[in-house]
Design a protein around this motif. Structure first.
Motif, PDB file in Angstrom:
ATOM      1  N   UNK A 127      31.176 -28.827  -3.741  1.00 56.19           N
ATOM      2  CA  UNK A 127      30.783 -30.144  -3.427  1.00 56.19           C
ATOM      3  C   UNK A 127      31.874 -31.099  -3.623  1.00 56.19           C
ATOM      4  N   UNK A 128      32.452 -31.589  -2.510  1.00 58.08           N
ATOM      5  CA  UNK A 128      33.403 -32.609  -2.685  1.00 58.08           C
ATOM      6  C   UNK A 128      32.707 -34.005  -2.820  1.00 58.08           C
ATOM      7  N   UNK A 129      33.173 -35.025  -3.531  1.00 58.73           N
ATOM      8  CA  UNK A 129      32.467 -36.219  -3.612  1.00 58.73           C
ATOM      9  C   UNK A 129      33.472 -37.443  -4.262  1.00 58.73           C
ATOM     10  N   UNK A 130      33.013 -38.566  -3.890  1.00 56.50           N
ATOM     11  CA  UNK A 130      33.568 -39.920  -4.477  1.00 56.50           C
ATOM     12  C   UNK A 130      32.395 -40.511  -4.920  1.00 56.50           C
ATOM     13  N   UNK A 132      25.586 -32.775   7.416  1.00 54.64           N
ATOM     14  CA  UNK A 132      26.872 -33.692   7.575  1.00 54.64           C
ATOM     15  C   UNK A 132      27.778 -34.042   6.145  1.00 54.64           C
ATOM     16  N   UNK A 133      27.497 -32.963   5.414  1.00 52.95           N
ATOM     17  CA  UNK A 133      28.279 -32.759   4.193  1.00 52.95           C
ATOM     18  C   UNK A 133      28.385 -31.369   3.662  1.00 52.95           C
ATOM     19  N   UNK A 155      33.357 -31.932   9.894  1.00 52.99           N
ATOM     20  CA  UNK A 155      31.922 -32.515   9.773  1.00 52.99           C
ATOM     21  C   UNK A 155      31.984 -33.982  10.257  1.00 52.99           C
ATOM     22  N   UNK A 156      30.811 -34.388  10.806  1.00 51.60           N
ATOM     23  CA  UNK A 156      30.891 -35.789  11.458  1.00 51.60           C
ATOM     24  C   UNK A 156      29.778 -36.657  10.499  1.00 51.60           C
ATOM     25  N   UNK A 157      30.026 -37.736  10.730  1.00 53.62           N
ATOM     26  CA  UNK A 157      29.363 -38.939  10.051  1.00 53.62           C
ATOM     27  C   UNK A 157      28.783 -39.871  10.922  1.00 53.62           C
TER      28      UNK A 157
END
Length: 330
Positions: free
Chosen positions: A174-177, A142-143, A92-94
């Protein structure tokens, strides 16, 4: 009933304000720009005082979301190296909005949906909701997964509670912080003695950083970063990531103490939060940002290298509930 809510327009933007008239406290939120709690006034040291820093015109013409009020950082707080990462076999690119890196997620300057606002016998509260696919559809590629973020601010007495629910509505992980980036003033009164203050942070270790990104190494705090017994704000120059936090039961607490005024502000966080970023903005000697995070900076890349960086992953239909508090004493 001492609790009430007002909705007023500042410029072309609605501002929701929560009040406890019994003690004079108030909390003002800007849903159209990141659901930002940009003005919090609480009794401390004999007066109702603003404890959060933001520009006077922030509500009418918001800008600088990383420098005003309480920006909400999701699905990643702070930086992702080179604006790129891999997750479960995909890359993924942001958008690179911090030099070569991506920073602070997708929600801190976007319009949120107001779900509910009400005054009860116990509090005044406001609930906001943000879904990536609905409110920022252009970021979905992108996520790894869609996400629903719901934030509830509740004001009662000298305390505001921020309850965040993060949910995964998709069939993939879903990965997250999550984190916040609040700015606080110390001493409480402008022109106060910077040396007659104390900042207490319950962290015993720090991440080694290179170009503001963790190398993966964690070590005991050196004297510069050891705030367990308290340090004055005077002369601090910080942009660091602290960890190995101490909790009293279910909650950890950071304290900002004004010794001349005999009062303190407390930022509380539940055990979901394992890092604290500490930052002192240049040219503002009486301002400090203490940022509770569920993960360290660039966690999604560190985790892929086998570093325990705090990345959280929700499966289909799963959710997490995170709690932060802000209150005054004395």
């Amino acid at each position: 009933m001492s609790f009430r809510i007002s909705v007023e327009r500042r410029g072309d933007r609605p501002v929701y304000s929560l009040y406890d008239d019994g003690v004079g406290s108030s909390a003002s939120i800007l849903p159209s720009f990141g659901f930002n709690l940009f003005d919090l006034r609480l009794p401390v040291a004999g007066e109702v005082r603003p404890v959060i820093v933001s520009a006077d015109t922030f509500a009418e013409a918001p800008s600088g979301p990383g420098g005003n009020g309480v920006p909400i950082l999701f699905p990643f707080p702070n930086r992702i190296r080179d604006g790129a990462f891999g997750f479960q076999g995909r890359t993924f690119d942001l958008a690179k909005n911090n030099g070569p890196n991506a920073i602070h997620g997708f929600v801190y300057d976007r319009a949120w949906e107001v779900v509910e606002h009400r005054a009860t016998a116990d509090e005044a509260f406001l609930v906001g909701r943000f879904q990536l696919s609905k409110h920022a559809p252009e970021v979905c590629d992108h996520w790894p997964a869609d996400a629903v973020l719901q934030v509830r601010y509740g004001l009662s007495g000298r305390r505001v509670t921020m309850t965040t629910t993060i949910s995964n509505p998709t069939a993939v992980d879903l990965p997250y912080g999550f984190g916040i980036h609040p700015y606080f003033r110390l001493p409480f009164a402008p022109g106060g003695d910077l040396g007659r203050t104390k900042i207490v942070i319950p962290a015993s270790k720090s991440w080694a950083l290179k170009d503001f990104l963790p190398t993966g190494e964690v070590s005991p705090v050196d004297p510069r970063l050891d705030f367990r017994e308290g340090k004055p704000i005077q002369g601090l120059k910080l942009d660091d990531v602290l960890t190995d936090l101490a909790y009293d039961g279910a909650e950890g607490v950071c304290r900002l103490v004004d010794l001349d005024k005999g009062g303190e502000f407390q930022l509380g966080f539940d055990r979901s939060f394992r890092e604290l970023v500490v930052y002192t903005p240049p040219g503002k000697p009486d301002v400090i940002s203490i940022e509770p995070y569920t993960q360290t900076t660039d966690a999604i890349n560190l985790q892929a290298k086998g570093v325990s960086a705090g990345l959280r992953v929700l499966g289909h239909g799963q959710s997490d509930v995170l709690t932060l508090t802000m209150q005054t004493k004395g």
